[in-house]
Structure formats: C-alpha cells, structure tokens
Design a protein around this motif. Structure first.
Motif, PDB file in Angstrom:
ATOM      1  N   ILE A 190      -5.205  -4.178   0.372  1.00 25.77           N
ATOM      2  CA  ILE A 190      -4.482  -3.534  -0.733  1.00 25.77           C
ATOM      3  C   ILE A 190      -4.670  -2.034  -0.617  1.00 25.77           C
ATOM      4  O   ILE A 190      -5.800  -1.541  -0.694  1.00 25.77           O
ATOM      5  CB  ILE A 190      -5.023  -4.032  -2.078  1.00 25.77           C
ATOM      6  CG1 ILE A 190      -4.860  -5.549  -2.191  1.00 25.77           C
ATOM      7  CG2 ILE A 190      -4.322  -3.326  -3.237  1.00 25.77           C
ATOM      8  CD1 ILE A 190      -5.669  -6.162  -3.305  1.00 25.77           C
ATOM      9  N   GLN A 247      -3.799   6.903  -5.837  1.00 22.21           N
ATOM     10  CA  GLN A 247      -3.873   5.458  -5.941  1.00 22.21           C
ATOM     11  C   GLN A 247      -5.008   5.070  -6.897  1.00 22.21           C
ATOM     12  O   GLN A 247      -6.087   5.664  -6.871  1.00 22.21           O
ATOM     13  CB  GLN A 247      -4.151   4.850  -4.552  1.00 22.21           C
ATOM     14  CG  GLN A 247      -4.301   3.353  -4.556  1.00 22.21           C
ATOM     15  CD  GLN A 247      -4.563   2.769  -3.184  1.00 22.21           C
ATOM     16  OE1 GLN A 247      -4.262   1.608  -2.951  1.00 22.21           O
ATOM     17  NE2 GLN A 247      -5.111   3.540  -2.258  1.00 22.21           N
ATOM     18  N   ARG A 262      -6.813   1.328  -8.345  1.00 23.12           N
ATOM     19  CA  ARG A 262      -6.821  -0.126  -8.222  1.00 23.12           C
ATOM     20  C   ARG A 262      -7.832  -0.744  -9.178  1.00 23.12           C
ATOM     21  O   ARG A 262      -8.914  -0.190  -9.401  1.00 23.12           O
ATOM     22  CB  ARG A 262      -7.152  -0.546  -6.789  1.00 23.12           C
ATOM     23  CG  ARG A 262      -6.138  -0.061  -5.740  1.00 23.12           C
ATOM     24  CD  ARG A 262      -4.792  -0.718  -5.912  1.00 23.12           C
ATOM     25  NE  ARG A 262      -3.825  -0.249  -4.912  1.00 23.12           N
ATOM     26  CZ  ARG A 262      -2.566  -0.670  -4.844  1.00 23.12           C
ATOM     27  NH1 ARG A 262      -2.123  -1.560  -5.727  1.00 23.12           N
ATOM     28  NH2 ARG A 262      -1.763  -0.199  -3.915  1.00 23.12           N
ATOM     29  N   ASP A 273      -4.927  -6.001  -9.362  1.00 26.76           N
ATOM     30  CA  ASP A 273      -4.191  -5.814  -8.105  1.00 26.76           C
ATOM     31  C   ASP A 273      -4.535  -6.835  -7.024  1.00 26.76           C
ATOM     32  O   ASP A 273      -3.928  -6.816  -5.950  1.00 26.76           O
ATOM     33  CB  ASP A 273      -4.456  -4.403  -7.546  1.00 26.76           C
ATOM     34  CG  ASP A 273      -3.927  -3.308  -8.452  1.00 26.76           C
ATOM     35  OD1 ASP A 273      -2.723  -3.333  -8.750  1.00 26.76           O
ATOM     36  OD2 ASP A 273      -4.721  -2.448  -8.868  1.00 26.76           O
ATOM     37  N   THR A 274      -5.495  -7.701  -7.262  1.00 26.62           N
ATOM     38  CA  THR A 274      -5.955  -8.593  -6.190  1.00 26.62           C
ATOM     39  C   THR A 274      -5.254  -9.943  -6.169  1.00 26.62           C
ATOM     40  O   THR A 274      -5.649 -10.834  -5.415  1.00 26.62           O
ATOM     41  CB  THR A 274      -7.471  -8.830  -6.295  1.00 26.62           C
ATOM     42  OG1 THR A 274      -7.769  -9.526  -7.517  1.00 26.62           O
ATOM     43  CG2 THR A 274      -8.230  -7.495  -6.262  1.00 26.62           C
TER      44      THR A 274
END
Length: 426
Positions: A201, A239, A241, A245-246
């Motif tokens: 990612i 960015q 995270r 997001d996983t």
C-alpha cells in the motif's frame, strides 16, 4: 502507486543471533496589548526527545558508528538484485564533511559470488537491528540519491519481531524508495500480511518542474502514531495511511521497528543498469534522526491543557484538512495527543496545528492541516506558558474566554490572560 517489487530479504551474514530468522525477511478573542517573549519549542521541557541521531561526523574514510549500525554483507536473490553488499568502509564511509556516502561500484575485487554467478557490482546496506528500535515518532533522513537506470536507494524499517513472526507479518515501512528510471519521483509504501510485495500500500511524490532528486538533498520522513502513518518530503505531506487502508488485513505497525539504509543495483523493480548508467554512483546521507515526545507514556505525544483544565482537541477526531481545533474535556483520545517537534510544529493525527490561510489578524482560527513547513505552522512557547505563532506574533487563545466544550481556538494579541496559558504534555 504501489511498489511493484518482491520481498527484499535481509542478508545471510547479519548478526548470528538473527541470521536464520532474518533470512526470510521482507524489504520491502480577548487580550490586551502585552506581548510575550517566545523561545523555540525545542528549548522547552515539553519538546520532542531525540531518541536516535547520526550526523555522520568523523574523518573521511571512516566506517559508520558500530554502536548505531550493523553492516550486512552478501547478495540478494529475492529481488534479483545485482550487487554484493560489502563490510567495513569498503562501500559505506564518512566523507569528512558530515555525510555518510554509500557507493555502488561496477567491480568485484574479491571474487564475490552472487545468485547469478560472479558478482558484477558492490554496494552497502546498514541496519540498526539489535542496536536501536522505536515505536512511533518522527523518523527522517536527509539524503541526495544517485541517478541512473538500475539504481535503487532506500530508507526503510522492519518490525523488530521479524525473527519470531517472519515477513510480511513483521510489517515493513518504506520511508523512501527511488528507482533510477523515475528521477523525479520517490515512493512510500507499507507491507504487511495480505498487502506485501507488489500488493504493498503506497503512493509516490513527484518534484515539480522536472527536477530530479539526485540534484540536491531532500528530507524524507514519516510521522508515525498508533494506527496512523504519514509520509512527507521536505515537509510536504503526500500520503496518510490507517488500518482502514489494509482491506481488512491486520495493521502490522503498532510495535517497535528498526531502521535500514541501502543502495541496491538492479532488480525486478528498477531493472538492471544499462549502457547509459555510469559508475560509481552514490547515496549521500546528511543525517538520520528519530524523535518522539517525552510524555512518559507511549512516546507518541501528550495532551495540551488550558482554560479550566480542558484539552486542545481536534474536532470529531477528523484528520481532514481544515478541521477545527477546539477546547474540550480531556479524554485521552488520539484527537488530544499532540507531538511537539524540534522543527517548531505541533502535530496530531499525522497533521499540523495551522493558522488558517496563514493569517496574522486577531481572531484568525486555528485548524488541522497537512504539514507543509510554512510559517503558519511554526509555534514557540514562552516561559510564561504562552504558545506563540512567531509569524503573527500572537498567542494561541480560547475564543471569548469560554471554557465550554467545542470552543474554537484562535490567535490573538498576547495578553497573559488565563485563556492563553497552556501546559504542554501536562
């Protein structure tokens, strides 16, 4: 874009206690006329604590500090990289001007053998395993990358439990990777269970106007907190995270990690050097620094308390740009956990305390915004517990002297009043 590479295995000649386990590792409003005298946040007891720093000072030709780094040796079949990583100061040495220089050469002075036969290149790779780990904080390196097809410099981290759980369960945080065919772009990527290798990612950051990263030094960083990692280049966030997001896979990043610096040559992602690649090539590292706050608990920051003992709070715990910063009952949430940086920033949820539109007028509200290095995001603390925005020469202020929950914070001419007094990480 995601990093389209396979695992970067740690090499077989790392410290003996870790060698076997690491063999399967992945690399991948109010106020009067008074004005307070401000001093930098970094000079106060509430400032972020430096937990690791290497400025690479020392005589030219010296090896890196062995108390901070171990040097890996060997080849790397997993990515089909072409280099052999050497020991000592053969390919990693100080330049006598405050830099570490990792040099990739087209050579084989000792008949090194690689997965593909006789090795064609040498380079170096360093890590802090067994010497330094950290959970959360601000992690950065200021570097100038090499140029040319086949070059692959990286600054990254691996979970310290890799010997127990293996890769990718250990987690991998790539702070910066660059591949030579993209001279203007770097990548930040996460690898973990269910999102490793080419499924990592990540996102890229591209310099404007066709500039190349090899032309100058740049600072590559992550701001890391529980369930939150934010990447930046030269203070520009690109960015953020979180576990959302996983794709339902485990978040592998709420634990200690160690640091890695290396310069690879060739491999599946960058491709091999070609006729236009010149050698030697160098990754020049000005510094590596890790900081965290000294709240004495998790090391990820602490609360800022003010009027009526209430906390500086991010409304609705949202990290969206423009989210109001307010006064609220202290509740221990991440929306009230602030990290005070040595760079003068005050951060929560991966973003910075910001004066809206860079305003300097009384009553300008403060908000959460992407960290961008601007004067609107610089703060200082006076000995009298004022938090001052030096650009405006005004204090962080509770609007209307109200202690009601959700009262907006703003900047106002410093007056020494109770609604401008703050205890940082208190």
């Amino acid at each position: 874009m995601d990093s389209p590479r396979l695992s970067r295995r740690l090499l077989r000649s790392v410290l003996p206690a870790l060698a076997l386990a690491l063999a399967t590792a992945g690399l991948v409003g109010s106020g009067g006329p008074a004005t307070a005298t401000a001093t930098p946040m970094s000079q106060t007891a509430a400032a972020a604590t430096t937990t690791f720093a290497d400025e690479f000072d020392g005589p030219a030709g010296s090896a890196v500090d062995g108390a901070k780094w171990q040097i890996e040796t060997g080849d790397n079949v997993d990515n089909h990289e072409r280099q052999y990583y050497t020991s000592g100061n053969n390919n990693a040495a100080l330049d006598g001007q405050g830099h570490l220089v990792i040099t990739a050469r087209k050579e084989n002075p000792s008949n090194y053998q690689c997965w593909y036969g006789t090795c064609q290149y040498t380079s170096a790779r360093l890590n802090t395993s067994g010497k330094f780990t950290q959970q959360y904080g601000h992690v950065e390196a200021r570097m100038k990358v090499p140029r040319g097809q086949g070059m692959w410099p990286a600054f990254w981290m691996l979970g310290n439990d890799i010997g127990q759980v293996g890769w990718p369960n250990s987690g991998e945080i790539d702070v910066m990777e660059n591949v030579g065919f993209e001279p203007s772009t770097v990548h930040g990527t996460l690898h973990g269970p269910g999102y490793s290798g080419s499924a990592g990612i990540g996102a890229g950051y591209t310099l404007p106007g066709g500039q190349a990263f090899a032309d100058d030094f740049h600072t590559f960083a992550v701001d890391w907190a529980p369930d939150s990692i934010t990447w930046s280049v030269d203070g520009n966030v690109y960015q953020h995270r979180t576990p959302a997001d996983t794709g339902g896979n485990p978040w592998a990043f709420n634990k200690p990690f160690f640091l890695i610096l290396n310069l690879a040559v060739g491999g599946y992602w960058p491709g091999d050097p070609d006729g236009g690649t010149t050698f030697p090539q160098q990754l020049v590292v000005d510094h590596v620094r890790v900081t965290t706050s000294d709240d004495g608990a998790t090391g990820t920051g602490g609360r800022i308390t003010g009027l009526a003992g209430k906390c500086v709070d991010v409304a609705a715990a949202s990290n969206a740009n423009g989210t109001p910063v307010q006064l609220y009952d202290c509740n221990g949430s991440e929306a009230q956990r602030w990290t005070v940086g040595t760079d003068g920033t005050i951060r929560a949820l991966g973003k910075c305390l910001d004066v809206a539109s860079g305003g300097t007028a009384d009553g300008t509200p403060v908000q959460l915004w992407d960290c961008n290095g601007s004067a609107a995001q610089k703060w200082a603390v006076s000995g009298a517990r004022d938090i001052v925005n030096p650009q405006a020469d005004k204090c962080l202020d509770v609007t209307g002297n109200s202690s009601a929950n959700s009262t907006r914070l703003q900047i106002w001419t410093c007056a020494g009043t109770a609604n401008q007094k703050w205890t940082v990480n208190g």
